[in-house]
Design a protein around this motif. Structure first.
Motif, PDB file in Angstrom:
ATOM      1  N   PHE B  31       0.833  -1.205   0.000  1.00 53.38           N
ATOM      2  CA  PHE B  31       0.000   0.000   0.000  1.00 53.38           C
ATOM      3  C   PHE B  31       0.867   1.255   0.000  1.00 53.38           C
ATOM      4  CE2 PHE B  31      -3.788  -2.395   0.797  1.00 53.38           C
ATOM      5  CZ  PHE B  31      -4.794  -1.551   0.375  1.00 53.38           C
ATOM      6  N   PHE B  37      -1.623   5.393  -2.980  1.00 51.23           N
ATOM      7  CA  PHE B  37      -2.161   4.627  -1.855  1.00 51.23           C
ATOM      8  C   PHE B  37      -1.309   4.907  -0.628  1.00 51.23           C
ATOM      9  CE2 PHE B  37      -5.145   1.709  -3.960  1.00 51.23           C
ATOM     10  CZ  PHE B  37      -4.918   2.131  -5.263  1.00 51.23           C
ATOM     11  N   ALA B  44      -7.565   1.404   6.728  1.00 49.98           N
ATOM     12  CA  ALA B  44      -9.021   1.541   6.560  1.00 49.98           C
ATOM     13  C   ALA B  44      -9.608   0.343   5.820  1.00 49.98           C
ATOM     14  CB  ALA B  44      -9.340   2.833   5.820  1.00 49.98           C
ATOM     15  N   VAL B  45      -8.909  -0.106   4.765  1.00 49.00           N
ATOM     16  CA  VAL B  45      -9.436  -1.216   3.973  1.00 49.00           C
ATOM     17  C   VAL B  45      -9.474  -2.503   4.790  1.00 49.00           C
ATOM     18  CG1 VAL B  45      -8.931  -2.714   1.999  1.00 49.00           C
ATOM     19  CG2 VAL B  45      -8.799  -0.243   1.748  1.00 49.00           C
ATOM     20  N   PRO B  48     -12.332  -3.863   8.346  1.00 50.34           N
ATOM     21  CA  PRO B  48     -13.432  -4.837   8.301  1.00 50.34           C
ATOM     22  C   PRO B  48     -12.950  -6.294   8.326  1.00 50.34           C
ATOM     23  CG  PRO B  48     -13.792  -3.108   6.697  1.00 50.34           C
ATOM     24  CD  PRO B  48     -12.412  -2.917   7.225  1.00 50.34           C
ATOM     25  N   LEU B 329      -7.719   5.834  12.972  1.00 48.74           N
ATOM     26  CA  LEU B 329      -8.388   4.618  12.511  1.00 48.74           C
ATOM     27  C   LEU B 329      -8.196   3.487  13.512  1.00 48.74           C
ATOM     28  CD1 LEU B 329      -7.456   4.507   8.752  1.00 48.74           C
ATOM     29  CD2 LEU B 329      -9.657   4.977   9.766  1.00 48.74           C
TER      30      LEU B 329
END
Lengths: 343, 495
Positions: B31, B37, B44-45, B48, B329
C-alpha cells in the motif's frame, strides 16, 4: 519475452488490487437488469419483497472510519448482516462536513441497497451549508438506534464540580467560563446554545476540531468546560484529569454510573444527539419495512447491546410512525435554533 | 508490568499472531509503495477484515499494515522520484539523484535500516514510556500546536534555500489554498464558489498525490526517447560500516523527532519526515549535497516517519488522543474489538495490550527483512519501460485519489494540482512547500484562533508554559538560521 511476462504479471496484480478497492464501493449498478429479464412482471413487487435483499447493501457513513459515527454504524451493521443474510458494506464518503456523503445518498437509486448514516442536525444541512441540494424531504428514516448524551466536564483548575457551581461561575461575567466545542454547528454547538438559554449565561466559545481536542484542552486546564460525547471523554475521566459534572441524558448511563444527570441537579434540561439509518426518499415501503425489522432485530440482540455499551454508544430505539413524526418535529426544533443562532 | 510483557511475548510468538504481523507488513509495504495509496488507506481497507479475528491478531495485522505502509513509500521515492506516500516526499528529493548516481541499492538499504531503527526506538518508547510520555501529550495545548505549525513553516525557508522568493511564494499561496472551506469558528464558507464539495476544504491527500506524481510522470514522458540516461539496474544492496557509523547521530536525532511529532496530536508522519530532513540538513557537514542525492537526507526522513508510528500510539492508548490519521483509525478498530483506550486498558486488557506493544517491536524488527525482500523485487520496477510505468502510475494516482473519499471531485482536484505542479517544476518552483503548507495551514489556523480566544488579553502569559517557550526558541532559531548561514558564507567569500 521475459520482460513482457513481467509486465503482464504486474499489470494483473495491480488490476486485481484496484478492482478489490474500487469494487468495495461501486457494486450497485450491475444487477438491475437481472430481475426484469425473467419476465415475471406480475409478481415483480412480490418477489422484490421476498427476495430483498438479494445483494450487498451499502451504508454511506459521511464521516471518517474510526470516528463515533463510524463505530456506531459498524457495530449495528455487524449484527444486521446476520438478520438480512447479506453483507453490509460501510462506505466512508467523507468531506464537506458530512454533506458530500449525504448528497451522494440523496441522489442514489431508492431501492434500499444504498443507505446512510444520519444525525440530529443533518435535515437542516441546506440551512447550515451553501450549495446543499438535499433537504428534510430527501430522506426516509428507517431506524434511530442511538441517542448519545454529552458529558459536561470541567477542568480541575476551574474548581467547578456541579451544575450549580457552573451556573454561578458563568453568571459572574459574560464569557467568564470558556467552553470547548468539537466543531462549529455540531451537536456540541447546539448544546451550548440551548444550555446558555437554560442557565441564562453566555460562555466563551472555543472551537476545536473534534471532541478529543476540546477534552485535552480541559485536561491541561486551558479551557474551563467542554461538552464531549461519552466516548471522547471517558479515558480522561478514568485518568482523573477532568472532572465530570453531569450527563445530558434523562437517565444515568451504565458505562459511567457515577455521573449524575442534569435533571438530578435541578435543571429541566436534556440534550442528546440521535443517530439514525436513512434511505433515499421514495424507497418502497415494503423494503423500508424489511430493513427496519432487520435493524430492530439486530438492535435487540443482547450481544449488540453489550458491544454498543462498551464503545460508549447510548442505545435508543425508534422505528415506524413514531420515528417519522419525530423526524419532522426534530427538524423544526433545530431549524429554529439555527435561525436564532445565525442572527 | 514485567509479567505482562512476558505474557505479551508469549502471545506474539503464537504462530497465527506472528503470521498476522508479517502478513500485515507485506500488505502495508505494498500500500505504501503504490503511489496514490497510503498507510491510512491500508488500515481503513483492512479494518473490516479484522472483525472476524481475535482482538490480538486484529491489532497486530493493523499495526503491521500501519508500520509497513509508512515504510513502503520509500521505494518509489528512491527509484522513480515519486513518493509512495506524502511521508516520503523529502526522500523523493534525494532518492532519484541517488539512483542516477548508481547508488539506488545503497539508498534503499539505508532507508530500510533507518525505518527499522526509527520503528524500534518508537516501539521501545511505547512499551516502556507510554504513561510518562502521555503526560507530555496532554501538556501540548493550542499554543504549543500553533508554535509547532509556525516552526514547521520555517522548513519552507530551508527547502527553498536556493530560491527563497519562489519558495516563500509557493508556501504563501498554498496557505491561502488551505483556507478554502468552512472557517473553523463560525462555519462560514470561504472560497467555495457555492460548491458543496469544497465546504470541507480541498482534500490534501489528493493534492499531494497529484503534485508529486503527475509532474514526474510528464517529465519521464518528455524523455521517452532519450533512454540513454535511464538507469535500468538496481545497484547492489550493500553498505559499508562507515555508512552506519557516520550516521548514528542522524538515526537517533531523527528517531527522537519522529517520536515527538507522533506524540503531538494532529501532526503525523508526513510532517515528521520534513522536520527531520530539515534538521539533518542544518546539522550536516555537507549540506550542499541535499537536493542532489544525500543519503543523510534519506535516512533522516525515513527514520523519522517510521518513528512516528509508535509515538502516535502513546497518547492514543493512554488518553484516547489520536496522534496521526492512521492512529485515529486504530482507535476505531480498538473500540470495535472492545478495547477502550484509557489508563484502565493496561490493567483490564493487559493481555491484548501487551501483545500489541510487544508485537509492535517484533513488527518493526521484521520490517527490515520484509523491506529487504521488497527492495530486491522493487529493482524490477526499473526494468519496466517508462511508457508503461507512467501509465501505471497515472492509473494508480487516479484510483488512489478516488478511493480516499469515494469521490470523483477529488480525482479532478488531483489532476488539476498535477498540472499546476508540472508548470511549477518546469519553472523551478519547489513543490514540497505545498505539502507543508497544506498540512500545517489548518493546524495553524485552528490553534491560532483558540489562542486568541483563550489568551488574547495577555499573550505574555504563554511564556510561563515550558513547552511553548522551548518551541518558541526553536522557531526563532529556525527562521534566523538561513540568514545567519548566508551571512557567514558572505564573510567567507569576502575573505
Amino acid at each position: 519475452m521475459k520482460t513482457l511476462k513481467r509486465i503482464l504479471v504486474s499489470a494483473t496484480i495491480i488490476s486485481i488490487l484496484m478492482t478489490a478497492i474500487v469494487g468495495c464501493s461501486n457494486s450497485t449498478t450491475s444487477n438491475d437488469t437481472s430481475t426484469n429479464s425473467t419476465g415475471n412482471e406480475t409478481n415483480e413487487t412480490d418477489s422484490a419483497k421476498n427476495e430483498f435483499p438479494e445483494k450487498t447493501i451499502e451504508i454511506i457513513v459521511p464521516f471518517g472510519a474510526g470516528g463515533g459515527a463510524d463505530i456506531s454504524v459498524r457495530n449495528l451493521a455487524k449484527y444486521a448482516e446476520k438478520e438480512l443474510g447479506q453483507t453490509i458494506i460501510i462506505n466512508n464518503v467523507t468531506g464537506g462536513s458530512g454533506t458530500v456523503g449525504l448528497t451522494q445518498l440523496s441522489q442514489a437509486k431508492a431501492d434500499g441497497y444504498k443507505l446512510g448514516y444520519f444525525a440530529s442536525t443533518n435535515s437542516n444541512d441546506n440551512l447550515l451549508f451553501e450549495g446543499i441540494t438535499y433537504d428534510v424531504d430527501s430522506f426516509k428514516p428507517i431506524i434511530i438506534f442511538s441517542a448519545d448524551p454529552h458529558i459536561i466536564v470541567a477542568s480541575k483548575k476551574s474548581g467547578i464540580t456541579n451544575m450549580e457551581e457552573l451556573k454561578a461561575k458563568a453568571a459572574e461575567n459574560e464569557e467568564s467560563v470558556s467552553l470547548g466545542l468539537g466543531g462549529a454547528w455540531t451537536s456540541h454547538d447546539f448544546l451550548r446554545m440551548s444550555l446558555e438559554e437554560e442557565l441564562d449565561v453566555k460562555f466563551k466559545r472555543v472551537v476545536y476540531q473534534g471532541g478529543a481536542g476540546a477534552v485535552t484542552a480541559v485536561a491541561n486546564g486551558d479551557c474551563d468546560v467542554a461538552v464531549p460525547f461519552v466516548s471522547e471523554a471517558i479515558a480522561q475521566i478514568e485518568a482523573g484529569n477532568i472532572v465530570p459534572i453531569a450527563i445530558t441524558s434523562d437517565e444515568r448511563f451504565e458505562l459511567v454510573p457515577d455521573i449524575p444527570t442534569i435533571k438530578e441537579q435541578g435543571f429541566d434540561y436534556t440534550h442528546v444527539m440521535w443517530r439514525a439509518i436513512v434511505a433515499p426518499a421514495g424507497t418502497p415501503d415494503e423494503v423500508v419495512e424489511i430493513l427496519a425489522d432487520a435493524f430492530e432485530a439486530a438492535y435487540e440482540n443482547p450481544e449488540y447491546q453489550e458491544a454498543a455499551k462498551e464503545s460508549g454508544v447510548f442505545s435508543k430505539l425508534m422505528v415506524g410512525e413514531e420515528l417519522d413524526n419525530f423526524y419532522l418535529v426534530n427538524h423544526e426544533k433545530y431549524r429554529r435554533m439555527i435561525e436564532s443562532g445565525i442572527e | 508490568m514485567f509479567e505482562s510483557i512476558l505474557l505479551g511475548i508469549s502471545n506474539v510468538f503464537e504462530p497465527f499472531n506472528l503470521l498476522m504481523c508479517i502478513v500485515g507488513l507485506f500488505i502495508g509495504v505494498l500500500f505504501g509503495a503504490l503511489p496514490g495509496f497510503s498507510a491510512t488507506m491500508g488500515v481503513a481497507v483492512f479494518i473490516p477484515f479484522s472483525y472476524v479475528m481475535e482482538p490480538e491478531a486484529a491489532m497486530l495485522l493493523l499495526a503491521g499494515i500501519y508500520c509497513g505502509g509508512v515504510y513502503g513509500g520509500t521505494i518509489p521515492a528512491i527509484l522513480i522520484g515519486i513518493p509512495g506516500t506524502p511521508a516520503s516526499a523529502p526522500t523523493a528529493l534525494e532518492g532519484q539523484a541517488m539512483t542516477k548516481k548508481g547508488e539506488s541499492g545503497k539508498s534503499l538499504l539505508l532507508a530500510t535500516i533507518g525505518s527499522t531503527i526509527g520503528g524500534v526506538i518508537s516501539s521501545l518508547a511505547l512499551l516502556f514510556g507510554a504513561p510518562a510520555l502521555a503526560i507530555i501529550a496532554m501538556k501540548v495545548g493550542s499554543p504549543e500546536q500553533a508554535m509547532v505549525a509556525i516552526f514547521g513553516l520555517s522548513v519552507v525557508c530551508m527547502l527553498s534555500y536556493d530560491n527563497m522568493l519562489k519558495g516563500l511564494l509557493v508556501g504563501f499561496i498554498s496557505l491561502v489554498v488551505a483556507t478554502i472551506g468552512q472557517d473553523p469558528v463560525m462555519g462560514y464558507p470561504r472560497f467555495t464558489f457555492g460548491m458543496y464539495q469544497l465546504i470541507g476544504g480541498i482534500d490534501v491527500v489528493s493534492v499531494l498525490i497529484g503534485i508529486f506524481s503527475i509532474p514526474q510522470v510528464l517529465i519521464m514522458l518528455e524523455n521517452l526517447n532519450k533512454d540513454d540516461n535511464k538507469v535500468n539496474k538496481l545497484s547492489k544492496l550493500k553498505i559499508t560500516a562507515k555508512d552506519i557509523t557516520s550516521n548514528i547521530v542522524n538515526f537517533i536525532r531523527s528517531s527522537i523527532i519522529g517520536v515527538a511529532i507522533g506524540i503531538i496530536p494532529a501532526a503525523g508522519p508526513d510532517i515528521a519526515s520534513f522536520f527531520s530532513y530539515n534538521e539533518a540538513k542544518k546539522a550536516s557537514k555537507s549540506p550542499e549535497k541535499f537536493g542532489n542525492g544525500s543519503e543523510e537526507g534519506i535516512i533522516a526522513s525515513e527514520t523519522a516517519n517510521n518513528a512516528v508510528t509508535g509515538g502516535s500510539l502513546i497518547p492514543l492508548l493512554t488518553l484516547a488522543i489520536p496522534g496521526s490519521a492512521p492512529a485515529a483509525l486504530f482507535l476505531g478498530a480498538m473500540i470495535i474489538h472492545g478495547l477502550r483506550p484509557g489508563p484502565l486498558l493496561f490493567t483490564q486488557n493487559a493481555k491484548e495490550i501487551y501483545t500489541l506493544l510487544v508485537g509492535f517491536l517484533v513488527i518493526n524488527i521484521c520490517m527490515f527483512f520484509v523491506g529487504y525482500i521488497y527492495c530486491k523485487m522493487a529493482g524490477k520496477i526499473l526494468l519496466i519501460p517508462n511508457a508503461i510505468l507512467c501509465t501505471i502510475i497515472v492509473v494508480l494516482a487516479t484510483v488512489g485519489s478516488f478511493s480516499i473519499n469515494q469521490n470523483i471531485f477529488d480525482v479532478i482536484v488531483m489532476y488539476i494540482s498535477g498540472i499546476i505542479g508540472y508548470i511549477m517544476v518546469k519553472n523551478d518552483f519547489p513543490t514540497s512547500p505545498v505539502a507543508l503548507a497544506l498540512l500545517l495551514g489548518p493546524i495553524l489556523e485552528e490553534n491560532l484562533v483558540q489562542v486568541k480566544t483563550l489568551f488574547g488579553d495577555n499573550l505574555l502569559i504563554l511564556f510561563t508554559r515550558p513547552l511553548f517557550t522551548i518551541f518558541f526558541c526553536f522557531t526563532i532559531f529556525s527562521y534566523a538560521f538561513p540568514f545567519i548561514k548566508n551571512m557567514k558564507r558572505k564573510k567567507i567569500v569576502e575573505r
